[in-house]
Design a protein around this motif. Structure first.
Motif, mmCIF file in Angstrom:
data_model
loop_
_atom_site.group_PDB
_atom_site.id
_atom_site.type_symbol
_atom_site.label_atom_id
_atom_site.label_comp_id
_atom_site.label_asym_id
_atom_site.label_seq_id
_atom_site.Cartn_x
_atom_site.Cartn_y
_atom_site.Cartn_z
ATOM 1 N N PRO A 17 0.315 -6.218 9.256
ATOM 2 C CA PRO A 17 -0.910 -6.693 8.608
ATOM 3 C C PRO A 17 -2.146 -6.454 9.483
ATOM 4 O O PRO A 17 -2.079 -6.550 10.722
ATOM 5 C CB PRO A 17 -0.646 -8.191 8.415
ATOM 6 C CG PRO A 17 0.844 -8.291 8.320
ATOM 7 C CD PRO A 17 1.346 -7.257 9.310
ATOM 8 N N ALA A 18 -3.257 -6.133 8.845
ATOM 9 C CA ALA A 18 -4.504 -5.850 9.553
ATOM 10 C C ALA A 18 -4.929 -7.040 10.401
ATOM 11 O O ALA A 18 -4.765 -8.204 10.012
ATOM 12 C CB ALA A 18 -5.608 -5.512 8.545
ATOM 13 N N LEU A 66 3.583 -11.262 17.857
ATOM 14 C CA LEU A 66 2.419 -10.804 17.105
ATOM 15 C C LEU A 66 1.228 -11.554 17.642
ATOM 16 O O LEU A 66 1.282 -12.775 17.843
ATOM 17 C CB LEU A 66 2.572 -11.112 15.610
ATOM 18 C CG LEU A 66 3.433 -10.158 14.810
ATOM 19 C CD1 LEU A 66 3.653 -10.693 13.394
ATOM 20 C CD2 LEU A 66 2.806 -8.779 14.748
ATOM 21 N N GLU A 67 0.157 -10.820 17.874
ATOM 22 C CA GLU A 67 -1.059 -11.423 18.419
ATOM 23 C C GLU A 67 -2.233 -11.212 17.487
ATOM 24 O O GLU A 67 -2.334 -10.189 16.816
ATOM 25 C CB GLU A 67 -1.401 -10.792 19.776
ATOM 26 C CG GLU A 67 -0.388 -11.070 20.857
ATOM 27 C CD GLU A 67 -0.699 -10.361 22.153
ATOM 28 O OE1 GLU A 67 -0.746 -11.042 23.190
ATOM 29 O OE2 GLU A 67 -0.911 -9.128 22.120
ATOM 30 N N GLU A 173 5.321 -1.989 3.137
ATOM 31 C CA GLU A 173 5.109 -3.015 2.117
ATOM 32 C C GLU A 173 4.431 -4.236 2.734
ATOM 33 O O GLU A 173 4.790 -4.681 3.799
ATOM 34 C CB GLU A 173 6.463 -3.422 1.534
ATOM 35 C CG GLU A 173 6.416 -4.636 0.678
ATOM 36 C CD GLU A 173 7.808 -5.160 0.375
ATOM 37 O OE1 GLU A 173 7.931 -6.378 0.241
ATOM 38 O OE2 GLU A 173 8.752 -4.374 0.277
ATOM 39 N N HIS A 174 3.446 -4.767 2.054
ATOM 40 C CA HIS A 174 2.759 -5.964 2.544
ATOM 41 C C HIS A 174 2.213 -6.714 1.355
ATOM 42 O O HIS A 174 1.477 -6.174 0.547
ATOM 43 C CB HIS A 174 1.624 -5.581 3.497
ATOM 44 C CG HIS A 174 0.778 -6.742 3.888
ATOM 45 N ND1 HIS A 174 1.261 -7.791 4.624
ATOM 46 C CD2 HIS A 174 -0.515 -7.031 3.634
ATOM 47 C CE1 HIS A 174 0.295 -8.671 4.821
ATOM 48 N NE2 HIS A 174 -0.784 -8.229 4.234
ATOM 49 N N ASN A 175 2.605 -7.966 1.238
ATOM 50 C CA ASN A 175 2.111 -8.833 0.161
ATOM 51 C C ASN A 175 1.155 -9.833 0.756
ATOM 52 O O ASN A 175 1.545 -10.612 1.616
ATOM 53 C CB ASN A 175 3.268 -9.562 -0.519
ATOM 54 C CG ASN A 175 4.233 -8.615 -1.179
ATOM 55 O OD1 ASN A 175 3.830 -7.586 -1.699
ATOM 56 N ND2 ASN A 175 5.511 -8.943 -1.140
ATOM 57 N N GLU A 176 -0.077 -9.813 0.337
ATOM 58 C CA GLU A 176 -1.099 -10.697 0.899
ATOM 59 C C GLU A 176 -0.696 -12.159 0.856
ATOM 60 O O GLU A 176 -0.922 -12.891 1.787
ATOM 61 C CB GLU A 176 -2.438 -10.508 0.149
ATOM 62 C CG GLU A 176 -3.160 -9.252 0.512
ATOM 63 C CD GLU A 176 -3.565 -9.183 1.971
ATOM 64 O OE1 GLU A 176 -3.964 -10.214 2.557
ATOM 65 O OE2 GLU A 176 -3.490 -8.104 2.548
#
Length: 180
Positions: A17-18, A66-67, A173-176
């Motif tokens: 994710p961004a 994750l940071e 794949e990425h679901n907000e």
């Protein structure tokens, strides 16, 4: 001579994710990871020495953080052993839930486990943690067993399994709105 498990590939990182960065967990991260662990899992938090022991075996265990900027907001780890892999831990800070971080980490652990040669991926989850169970089910896990009284407070654990023999869906794949 110890051999390290291969790190994440560029293709696996495309689904990140961004606004977040992923890297392998190091000993320097343990204080922050343990602080987050004790907030998220007050009754079942791993002691600091357990994280140290996990990182001491890079030949069959791999952990990530994750940071967001310089802050660790999520972490996960998997263990590989002769065709089988285990999700050892996964956690996302409440302030960063719903942004796809848990889903990203689940896909990453499945892809890495398959690349390591695992045919199945297992995990344990508290029977009363319905939100985590829903995340795992969305990622193809099914309940195969109940381990009675597994957690410190006597709560049962569900043992869930995912077959890695089928093709893993594309990682980007990425679901907000995805939880965890």
């Amino acid at each position: 001579m110890s051999h390290r498990l291969a790190p994440a590939t560029a293709a696996e990182l495309e689904g990140l994710p961004a606004g977040y960065t992923l890297r392998e967990m190091t000993g320097a991260d343990l204080s922050a990871v343990h602080a987050l662990e004790t907030v998220l899992f007050p009754a079942d938090a791993w002691p600091l020495h357990l994280f140290e022991e996990e990182l001491a075996h890079p030949e069959w265990r791999l952990y990530w953080v994750l940071e967001a900027g310089a802050e660790i907001v999520a972490y996960a780890g998997a263990q590989y052993s002769s065709g089988m892999a285990d999700v050892q831990t996964i956690a996302v800070s409440p302030a960063h839930e719903g942004r796809g971080l848990g889903g990203f980490l689940m896909r990453l652990m499945a892809a890495r486990s398959r690349a390591w040669g695992a045919t199945d991926l297992l995990l344990e989850v508290r029977v009363d943690n319905e939100r985590a169970q829903a995340l795992y089910e969305r990622h193809g896990y099914t309940v195969i067993h109940t381990r009675r009284g597994y957690y410190n407070d006597g709560c049962d654990a569900l043992i869930m399994q995912k077959s890695l023999l089928a093709q893993i869906p594309d990682l980007p794949e990425h679901n907000e709105g995805e939880s965890a």
